[in-house]
Design a protein around this motif. Structure first.
Motif, PDB file in Angstrom:
ATOM      1  N   THR A 187       0.831  -1.210   0.000  1.00 41.32           N
ATOM      2  CA  THR A 187       0.000   0.000   0.000  1.00 41.32           C
ATOM      3  C   THR A 187       0.859   1.250   0.000  1.00 41.32           C
ATOM      4  OG1 THR A 187      -1.745  -1.156   1.221  1.00 41.32           O
ATOM      5  CG2 THR A 187      -1.806   1.258   1.237  1.00 41.32           C
ATOM      6  N   LEU A 188       1.920   1.213   0.781  1.00 46.75           N
ATOM      7  CA  LEU A 188       2.805   2.368   0.881  1.00 46.75           C
ATOM      8  C   LEU A 188       3.457   2.673  -0.464  1.00 46.75           C
ATOM      9  CD1 LEU A 188       4.080   4.461   2.754  1.00 46.75           C
ATOM     10  CD2 LEU A 188       5.877   2.810   3.273  1.00 46.75           C
ATOM     11  N   GLN A 189       3.893   1.646  -1.168  1.00 47.96           N
ATOM     12  CA  GLN A 189       4.551   1.847  -2.457  1.00 47.96           C
ATOM     13  C   GLN A 189       3.605   2.480  -3.477  1.00 47.96           C
ATOM     14  OE1 GLN A 189       6.153  -1.732  -4.165  1.00 47.96           O
ATOM     15  NE2 GLN A 189       7.522  -0.626  -5.535  1.00 47.96           N
ATOM     16  N   LYS A 190       2.337   2.119  -3.438  1.00 47.90           N
ATOM     17  CA  LYS A 190       1.351   2.673  -4.362  1.00 47.90           C
ATOM     18  C   LYS A 190       1.109   4.161  -4.110  1.00 47.90           C
ATOM     19  CE  LYS A 190      -1.233  -1.655  -5.023  1.00 47.90           C
ATOM     20  NZ  LYS A 190      -2.540  -2.345  -4.780  1.00 47.90           N
ATOM     21  N   MET A 191       1.385   4.597  -2.894  1.00 48.54           N
ATOM     22  CA  MET A 191       1.071   5.968  -2.528  1.00 48.54           C
ATOM     23  C   MET A 191       2.273   6.894  -2.564  1.00 48.54           C
ATOM     24  SD  MET A 191      -1.557   5.286   0.641  1.00 48.54           S
ATOM     25  CE  MET A 191      -2.264   6.928   0.556  1.00 48.54           C
TER      26      MET A 191
ATOM     27  N   ILE B  20      14.348  14.745   4.705  1.00 49.26           N
ATOM     28  CA  ILE B  20      12.970  15.213   4.544  1.00 49.26           C
ATOM     29  C   ILE B  20      12.418  14.799   3.192  1.00 49.26           C
ATOM     30  CG2 ILE B  20      11.499  17.269   4.366  1.00 49.26           C
ATOM     31  CD1 ILE B  20      13.292  18.598   6.446  1.00 49.26           C
ATOM     32  N   GLU B  21      13.228  14.905   2.137  1.00 48.07           N
ATOM     33  CA  GLU B  21      12.780  14.506   0.798  1.00 48.07           C
ATOM     34  C   GLU B  21      12.405  13.030   0.767  1.00 48.07           C
ATOM     35  OE1 GLU B  21      16.003  15.677  -1.710  1.00 48.07           O
ATOM     36  OE2 GLU B  21      15.212  17.688  -2.045  1.00 48.07           O
TER      37      GLU B  21
ATOM     38  N   CYS C 149       8.668  11.729  -0.048  1.00 44.51           N
ATOM     39  CA  CYS C 149       8.426  10.837  -1.189  1.00 44.51           C
ATOM     40  C   CYS C 149       7.667   9.584  -0.773  1.00 44.51           C
ATOM     41  CB  CYS C 149       9.759  10.439  -1.832  1.00 44.51           C
ATOM     42  SG  CYS C 149      10.472  11.699  -2.890  1.00 44.51           S
ATOM     43  N   VAL C 150       8.021   9.042   0.383  1.00 45.21           N
ATOM     44  CA  VAL C 150       7.444   7.765   0.812  1.00 45.21           C
ATOM     45  C   VAL C 150       6.102   7.944   1.529  1.00 45.21           C
ATOM     46  CG1 VAL C 150       7.805   5.718   2.256  1.00 45.21           C
ATOM     47  CG2 VAL C 150       9.726   6.690   0.968  1.00 45.21           C
TER      48      VAL C 150
END
Length: 264
Positions: free
Chosen positions: A147-151, A175-176, A180-181
């Motif tokens: 789920t995390l990768q999709k978002m 922070i970047e 991103c994640v």
């Protein structure tokens, strides 16, 4: 004995247990010069490995008076909290025997940074944040990798570069990465909780912004401001990991509540 013609030098004042604890808390239990822990556990007891050092000496030798002449002094006299700092015994001994202009100014700079951080911590400790922020942080700690990768957020959407100079390259990269994640996940979680009336996002954002402005008033370094905000958020969400709090503060950097645009 203190010199009569120097009002800054007064008779030595005994350090109370409360003041001793305040000095230890100020440095987070770590020597600010070498990084060693100031308390060592032996069996069931914690042994002190530190002493409270005068930054400007209480009874300076003639050579020290000459060496430190005209330099900044902290506090209104040598026995005030501002002129003392917790150091490990080795660093204290070395400092007392090698009180050069450079070593003195180094310790003054460290103490001023510690005082600013403490002032910011006290200021933000009165800044309440919605208890429901814990729900957001818990969602970060329980999300599944798929789920995390999709978002994940497109890197091109980042605003970080316009707010953090390259002199803070490590902070910028941290922070970047968090943005991103986790940005879309945090954004969606906030939206869902807001729609369910479990929190007021505008209020949460306002509290974060207010805490940032208080830190920004006391602290110059953006790395130290970020760290202070993470500690503040962690104190308001007992049991949360530092990493989850870093991710949430990074979200607010991206969404403009934390840090100003760099002046061109």
């Amino acid at each position: 004995m203190p010199e009569l013609n120097d009002p800054y030098l007064i008779a030595r004042v005994s350090i109370t247990e409360n003041t001793d604890n305040a000095h230890l808390l100020e440095v987070d239990g770590i020597c600010p010069l070498c990084g060693n822990y100031l308390l060592i556990q032996k069996g069931k007891r914690m042994n002190k490995k530190y002493q409270i050092a005068h930054i400007y000496p209480n009874s300076p030798l003639p050579l020290e008076v000459k060496e430190l002449h005209g330099l900044e002094r902290l506090g209104t006299n040598c026995e005030e909290f501002e002129n003392k700092v917790a150091l490990c015994k080795d660093c204290h001994g070395y400092y007392d025997d090698h009180k050069t202009k450079e070593e003195y100014l180094k310790l003054v700079k460290i103490k001023k940074r510690l005082l600013a951080a403490s002032k910011a911590k006290i200021s933000t400790s009165h800044q309440d944040i919605e208890e429901e922020i814990v729900l957001v942080i818990n969602s970060l700690m329980s999300i599944d990798p798929v789920t995390l990768q999709k978002m994940e957020l497109e890197y091109k959407a980042l605003k970080i570069s316009s707010k953090i100079e390259m002199t803070y390259s490590i902070l910028k990269a941290k922070i970047e990465t968090y943005v991103c994640v986790y940005f879309n996940l945090i954004k969606e979680t906030f939206q869902n909780l807001d729609q369910e009336n479990k929190l007021n996002f505008d209020l949460v954002a306002s509290e974060v912004r207010s805490s940032f402005l208080k830190c920004d008033k006391e602290i110059v370094s953006k790395s130290e401001i970020f760290e202070a905000l993470v500690k503040w958020l962690k104190s308001k969400s007992n049991g949360s990991s530092s990493e989850a709090c870093e991710a949430v503060i990074s979200y607010f950097v991206q969404s403009c509540e934390v840090f100003h645009e760099i002046s061109q």
